[in-house]
Scaffold this active site. Structure first.
Site, PDB file in Angstrom:
ATOM      1  N   GLU A  66       7.407  40.479  23.331  1.00 26.39           N
ATOM      2  CA  GLU A  66       8.053  39.159  23.368  1.00 26.39           C
ATOM      3  C   GLU A  66       7.332  38.134  22.505  1.00 26.39           C
ATOM      4  OE1 GLU A  66       9.338  36.112  26.931  1.00 26.39           O
ATOM      5  OE2 GLU A  66       9.764  38.232  27.136  1.00 26.39           O
TER       6      GLU A  66
ATOM      7  N   TYR B 269       1.997  39.656  37.123  1.00 25.00           N
ATOM      8  CA  TYR B 269       3.133  38.959  36.508  1.00 25.00           C
ATOM      9  C   TYR B 269       3.574  37.766  37.359  1.00 25.00           C
ATOM     10  CZ  TYR B 269       7.574  38.220  34.168  1.00 25.00           C
ATOM     11  OH  TYR B 269       8.622  37.650  33.487  1.00 25.00           O
TER      12      TYR B 269
ATOM     13  N   ASP C 104       8.814  40.667  28.318  1.00 20.29           N
ATOM     14  CA  ASP C 104       8.514  40.418  29.736  1.00 20.29           C
ATOM     15  C   ASP C 104       9.458  41.216  30.620  1.00 20.29           C
ATOM     16  OD1 ASP C 104       6.416  38.763  29.218  1.00 20.29           O
ATOM     17  OD2 ASP C 104       7.405  36.900  29.823  1.00 20.29           O
TER      18      ASP C 104
END
Length: 714
Positions: free
Chosen positions: A8, A324, A108
Site C-alpha cells: 500500500e 493492526y 492493508d
C-alpha cells in the site's frame, strides 16, 4: 514468469523486503530473492490511493462548475484517474503488474486495502483471468509474521468481493457529495449565506447527533427536587445512608408530608440496624482494545483526538510494536494468547513490574476464535521497544503503547477482589441503605494505580455494626436539581457512532446497526470527525464538541430529511454493502437506490430551505465580523478585518488594501496591527534569528503598503 507483491505504501514495502532473504532497492520497487518464491519477484507500492474517482468535469463540461441546472450528476460509467504527483510511481507499478504472472495483494488487510489494490490493478489494465492472484493477510509487520504470511498466502479471489463492497461505498459517497453539496450550498447562497456546505452519508448524521445533543443542552431547564438522606451514628463511627426505594419530591412540603406518613421527621431520632450483608465480589480486568474503544479511552485520559490516536497507533504498528490498528473487535484467538503468554515476562519488564501470571488459561471475555473475523484486538507484538526506540516515540505514542501493554498484561493477572457491605438502617417506617467497599486483593489494578486514583469511586468505608444495634439518625432534606445531558467529547462521540442503534426507533434498523456496529467504520470514524472540524461545522472547546453557527444552519436545512440526519439511512446502506461483500448483492442495484434518493432531494430541498429562519445565523455572523475588526483602512476608511492569513479591507474588491499578519515570521498582535493602521510605529517582540536568538523590532507601514523595519528595539 514473474511475481509482483503490491504493497500500500513505501514503509510497508520496506517491511516486506526486510523480512525476506535478499532484496535490492530500485526506483519505485524492490527486487527480491527468497526460497519462498521460485519466479522472478518484485515488491512495488502505491502511496495509499494511487487511483481516485474522476471529478465531475472529467465527464461533461457542464459539471465543471456548480450549477443547479446541471444537477443531478450521474455519469454513465465511473472512471478513475491518477493524480499528477503520483503518475511516475503509477507508471512503475503498472509496468510491473502487466508483466506479472502472479500478483500478490499485500495492501492493508481490510476492505479499503482491497479497494486500493484492485483499483490500481484495473487502472493499469493488468487484470487478466490468466494471472494468478494471491492475498497476504496478516495482523503485524513483524518479520516472522510477514514471512509466515508469505508462506501461507490466501486465494486472492476470496477477498475480491471486499473490493466491490468498498468501491460501491466509495461511489455512493461520491454521488451524495457531488450532488447534495452543490444542491444545499447553492440554495443557501440564494438566501445570502456565504461559503460552501458539504454533505456525506456518515458525516451528516454524525453532525446531526452532535447538534441534537447541543439542542437538548441549550433547551434544558434545570428543575429543583428534594431527596431524603441520613447521617447515621453508631458506637464505631458515622456513615451516610440513602432512602430505599429512592424517592424524589418536587417540593419540600411534599417531602415533609411523606416523612409524616412514615412517622418520621427532619432531624435526629432513634433508629436501629435492620440488616447487614457482606459479600466478596470480583472485577475482571478491562476488555482488550478495538480501535474505537482505544480512541475513546485515550481521549478520556489524555484529551487526544481520534485522529491523533489513529496516527499514533498506525506509527506503532509500522514500528512493529502493536498489531493492526483498524480492528473492530476486542477479542483475540488462542494463537495470540499463546504468544502473549510466552512474552508475559518481557512486557512486565518493560512496565518495570515484577508480576506473577495467574490467569494461565484463555477466558471467553478476551479469547474467542468465533469473534475474530478479519483482525483481532490491538495487542503488543512479540517485539518490545528498546530504550532508544522509546526515545524516538512521541509522548502520545509512549502513553498509548503503555496503555495497550498494561491492558494486555492485566488479562493474565488475578481479578480485583473486594468486600461489599450493605447496611440497612430503620427509622420509624423509613429504611436507609449504606454501601461500603473494602479492597481484599488489588489484582490487575496494580497496573493502573495512578489511573484508579483519577477515577476513584465515591464509596465510603463502613464501621462494624450488628443487626439490632441502636443508632442515632439525622434525617435530612437535601435540595438538588436535574442536570442537562453532557456535551459530546470525541471519545463519547465515537462510542455513540458505534452504538448508533440507540438513536433509531425502527426495529429493523436497530438490528442492522447492531450487526454493522453503528455508523462509519473503525477506519473512517476519526476522519469523519476531522472533516466536521475542517468544514467548521464543529469546534472543540475544553475537549467538548460544539456545533458552530454554520453547522447549526446545515442541520436546520437537512432537518426534515430523515434519511440524511438519522443513523437509519446508514444502517440500511451498510447492510446492503455487507451483502455485496458476501456476494449476496450487487453494485448496480445499490447505486440505483442512491440515485433515487438524490432525485428526491432535488425535488424537496429548495422548499426545505425556504422554511428556515436565518436570523440567528445572520446575528452570529455579524458578531463574528465585529470581533474580526481590528481598525480602519488607511486607504478608504472602511473596516480592516482578519482574513485567514492576512488582514484586508472589508470594502474588497473596491479597495485592495492588505496587511501581512506577521513580520519576519513573528505573528503580529492586535495592538501591533492597530498602531500600524493608525500610521504609528509599533514594536514587534520576540523575532527569531536563524541561530534561534530573539530580538525586538520597531516597524511601520511603508509607502508601498509593506511593513518596513525601522530599528532594533530593547
Amino acid at each position: 514468469m514473474s511475481t509482483v507483491i503490491l504493497a500500500e505504501k513505501p514503509s510497508q514495502a520496506l517491511a516486506y523486503a526486510s523480512a525476506l532473504k535478499q532484496s535490492n532497492k530500485k526506483d519505485g520497487y524492490f527486487e527480491i530473492k527468497d526460497p519462498i518464491f521460485k519466479d522472478e519477484t518484485f515488491i512495488t507500492f502505491g502511496f495509499g490511493h494511487l487511483v481516485e474517482l474522476a471529478e465531475p468535469g472529467h465527464y461533461d463540461e457542464k459539471w465543471q462548475k456548480w450549477s443547479l441546472t446541471a444537477l443531478p450528476i450521474f455519469p454513465k460509467h465511473y472512471e478513475f484517474e491518477v493524480s499528477k504527483d503520483k503518475k511516475k510511481q503509477f507508471k512503475i507499478v503498472a509496468e510491473l503488474l502487466k508483466k506479472a504472472t502472479t500478483i500478490i495483494v499485500a495492501t492493508d488487510s481490510d476492505r479499503e486495502g482491497e479497494n486500493i489494490a484492485w483499483s490500481i490493478i484495473h487502472q493499469a489494465n493488468a487484470f487478466s483471468k490468466e494471472k494468478t492472484y494471491k492475498r497476504l493477510w496478516i495482523n503485524s509487520l513483524e518479520k516472522d509474521v510477514i514471512y509466515e504470511g508469505f508462506k501461507n498466502l490466501k486465494e486472492g479471489s476470496d477477498y475480491y468481493p471486499f473490493y466491490q463492497e468498498a468501491q460501491t461505498r466509495q461511489i455512493a459517497d461520491w454521488l451524495i457529495g457531488m450532488n447534495a453539496s452543490p444542491l444545499y450550498t447553492l440554495n443557501l447562497q440564494k438566501k445570502g449565506v456565504q461559503g460552501t456546505f458539504s454533505l456525506g452519508r456518515v458525516q451528516t448524521p454524525t453532525l446531526y447527533m452532535i447538534y441534537q445533543r447541543q439542542e437538548a443542552i441549550e433547551q434544558f431547564k434545570k428543575e429543583p427536587f428534594f431527596e431524603i438522606e441520613a447521617d447515621i451514628t453508631v458506637k464505631q463511627g458515622t456513615f451516610k445512608g440513602t432512602l430505599i426505594p429512592t424517592q424524589r419530591f418536587s417540593s419540600k412540603d411534599e417531602l415533609l408530608t411523606y416523612l409524616s406518613s412514615k412517622h418520621a421527621e427532619i432531624g435526629n431520632q432513634e433508629g436501629r440496624i435492620a440488616d447487614v450483608q457482606t459479600k466478596e465480589k470480583k472485577t475482571n480486568s478491562p476488555s482488550l482494545f478495538s480501535l474505537s474503544s482505544l480512541q475513546s479511552k485515550v481521549n478520556q485520559l489524555y484529551k487526544a483526538t481520534a485522529s491523533q490516536t489513529l496516527k499514533a497507533v498506525q506509527g506503532l504498528y509500522e514500528a512493529k510494536l502493536l498489531s493492526y490498528p483498524r480492528t473492530d473487535t476486542p477479542f483475540i484467538t488462542e494463537n495470540e494468547f499463546a504468544y502473549l503468554k510466552t512474552n508475559f515476562g518481557k512486557y512486565c519488564h518493560y512496565l518495570n513490574q515484577d508480576l506473577e501470571m495467574v490467569q494461565t488459561s484463555p477466558r471467553k471475555r478476551y479469547v474467542d476464535n468465533s469473534k475474530v473475523q478479519e483482525h483481532h484486538a490491538i495487542i503488543p507484538t512479540k517485539q518490545v521497544p528498546s530504550t532508544a526506540a522509546l526515545a524516538k516515540m512521541d509522548e502520545l505514542q509512549r502513553k498509548i503503547y503503555a496503555l495497550v501493554v498494561k491492558t494486555t498484561v492485566a488479562m493474565f493477572l488475578p481479578d480485583y477482589l473486594y468486600e461489599e457491605t450493605k447496611i440497612q438502617t430503620k427509622v420509624a417506617d423509613l429504611l436507609f441503605q449504606s454501601i461500603g467497599k473494602m479492597p481484599k486483593q488489588e489484582g490487575w489494578k496494580v497496573l493502573f494505580s495512578q489511573q484508579n486514583q483519577e477515577e476513584k469511586e465515591d464509596v465510603q468505608t463502613l464501621p462494624l455494626v450488628i443487626i439490632g444495634e441502636g443508632a442515632s439518625v439525622n434525617v435530612k432534606s437535601v435540595e438538588k436539581e436535574t442536570q442537562p445531558p453532557k456535551a459530546f467529547t470525541e471519545g463519547t462521540l465515537l462510542t455513540a457512532m458505534k452504538t448508533a442503534n440507540k438513536t433509531v426507533d425502527d426495529e429493523e434498523a436497530i438490528k442492522i446497526l447492531q450487526e454493522v456496529e453503528g455508523i462509519g467504520t473503525e477506519a473512517t470514524r476519526a476522519s469523519i470527525i476531522e472533516t466536521l472540524k475542517q468544514k467548521e461545522y464543529i469546534k472543540v472547546v475544553k475537549n467538548k464538541l460544539l456545533v458552530t453557527e454554520k453547522g447549526k444552519l446545515l442541520c436546520q436545512a437537512v432537518k426534515s430529511q430523515h434519511l440524511l440526519t438519522s443513523a437509519e439511512m446508514t444502517a440500511k446502506w451498510e447492510a446492503y454493502l455487507k451483502k455485496i461483500g458476501k456476494r449476496e448483492g450487487n453494485q448496480e442495484n445499490f447505486l440505483n437506490n442512491i440515485k433515487k434518493f438524490i432525485v428526491h432531494l432535488l425535488e424537496v430541498v429548495p422548499s426545505d430551505i425556504e422554511n428556515i429562519s436565518f436570523s440567528d445565523y445572520q446575528e452570529q455572523k455579524e458578531k463574528e465580523a465585529e470581533k474580526n475588526i481590528v481598525g480602519k483602512c488607511p486607504k478608504c476608511g472602511n473596516n480592516i478585518v482578519l482574513k485567514k492569513s492576512f488582514y484586508g479591507c472589508s470594502n474588497y474588491p473596491n479597495c485592495t488594501f492588505t496587511l501581512a499578519n506577521n513580520f519576519r515570521k513573528k505573528k503580529l498582535t492586535k495592538t501591533n496591527v492597530r498602531e500600524l493602521l493608525q500610521g504609528k510605529e509599533t514594536i514587534v517582540k520576540g523575532i527569531k534569528t536563524k541561530d534561534k536568538k530573539t530580538y525586538n523590532a520597531a516597524v511601520i507601514i511603508g509607502e508601498k503598503g509593506y511593513i518596513d523595519f525601522l530599528s532594533f528595539s530593547k
